[in-house]
Scaffold this motif. Sequence first.
Motif, PDB file in Angstrom:
ATOM      1  N   TYR A 197      17.170 -41.911 -48.467  1.00 20.27           N
ATOM      2  CA  TYR A 197      17.317 -40.543 -48.991  1.00 20.27           C
ATOM      3  C   TYR A 197      18.325 -40.362 -50.108  1.00 20.27           C
ATOM      4  N   ASN A 198      18.060 -39.406 -51.017  1.00 24.07           N
ATOM      5  CA  ASN A 198      18.946 -39.018 -51.701  1.00 24.07           C
ATOM      6  C   ASN A 198      19.761 -37.860 -51.228  1.00 24.07           C
ATOM      7  N   GLU A 255      20.399 -41.583 -34.846  1.00 24.30           N
ATOM      8  CA  GLU A 255      21.604 -40.950 -35.310  1.00 24.30           C
ATOM      9  C   GLU A 255      21.280 -39.698 -36.047  1.00 24.30           C
ATOM     10  N   MET A 256      20.127 -39.367 -36.714  1.00 24.60           N
ATOM     11  CA  MET A 256      19.684 -38.248 -37.427  1.00 24.60           C
ATOM     12  C   MET A 256      19.372 -37.308 -36.495  1.00 24.60           C
ATOM     13  N   VAL A 257      18.419 -37.588 -35.551  1.00 21.85           N
ATOM     14  CA  VAL A 257      18.055 -36.739 -34.477  1.00 21.85           C
ATOM     15  C   VAL A 257      19.066 -35.906 -33.713  1.00 21.85           C
ATOM     16  N   ILE A 262      19.726 -35.036 -41.723  1.00 19.28           N
ATOM     17  CA  ILE A 262      19.248 -35.983 -42.753  1.00 19.28           C
ATOM     18  C   ILE A 262      20.706 -36.992 -43.172  1.00 19.28           C
ATOM     19  N   ILE A 263      20.579 -38.107 -42.973  1.00 24.61           N
ATOM     20  CA  ILE A 263      21.669 -39.028 -43.400  1.00 24.61           C
ATOM     21  C   ILE A 263      21.369 -39.804 -44.676  1.00 24.61           C
ATOM     22  N   LYS A 277      26.041 -38.861 -46.799  1.00 26.95           N
ATOM     23  CA  LYS A 277      26.216 -37.405 -46.784  1.00 26.95           C
ATOM     24  C   LYS A 277      25.221 -37.160 -45.672  1.00 26.95           C
ATOM     25  N   GLN A 278      25.758 -35.961 -44.789  1.00 27.65           N
ATOM     26  CA  GLN A 278      24.896 -35.353 -43.750  1.00 27.65           C
ATOM     27  C   GLN A 278      24.466 -34.102 -44.106  1.00 27.65           C
TER      28      GLN A 278
END
Length: 254
Positions: free
Chosen positions: A170-171, A198-200, A205-206, A211-212
């Motif tokens: 992801y950007n 980790e994301m769930v 979104i990481i 960045k989260q």
Amino acid sequence: MRVDLNADMGESFGAWRMGDDAALLRTVTSANIACGGHAGDADVMAATMALAHDGNVGIGAHPGFMDIAGFGRNRMSVPRATLQNQVRYQVAASTGMARSAGAQVRHLKLHGALANMASEDPVLARDLYEAALSVAPDLIIMVLSSTAQQQAVQELGCSWAGEIFADRAYNDDATLVDRSIEGAVIHDPVRAGKRMVEMVKAGAIITESGKQIPTAIDTICLHGDTPTAVQIAQSVRGALETAGITVQTFDGRR
């Protein structure tokens, strides 16, 4: 805590074979089935829908640019009314084929370059979703979370589900890193499983920079056309369930 697993499939065409749909359907809970635009044909669509229906996997229409040669991954300039009709054409084929098999299409997910363009342009996204809903008003629209796609469904007030990707980087604006850039596609099943947990758990979104981005995570995409697709699907599901996260078909939100 729960999440759906979806995969793009039904992307074979004639004598050409893409992916192991049967194996993926033993792991995922939703299937995005190509409907003749970027891939798929009548026989493939019928067979894939029958497998999904028999396995109690949610069926989705997966329209893209009418671009078999480019697999729908080329950005194209198509008059808006024509593009809307192409989406209607594909959704109608999908819903009709499902009905003939005693099944139903419950969701829609745009494919490839068309999806990427809609994630950047809320007007385009809204036009495409309105076209699809004009054929099948009860569709749940699967959107790339925290992008213009989500803005479009929220403006429309239709049922939707937020999606993240297990095998794509992801950007920082929540869009996907372009496939032409090294590292854009994740092939390591263990890494894919770990990052999805980790994301769930973070509800975010990481990105590649760390960045989260807090986001709706209703479903996780596992691409069916990558070499390690089945292994990634199994790893992601195993990691989620080990972490105490229930894997089941999504409900739409508004």
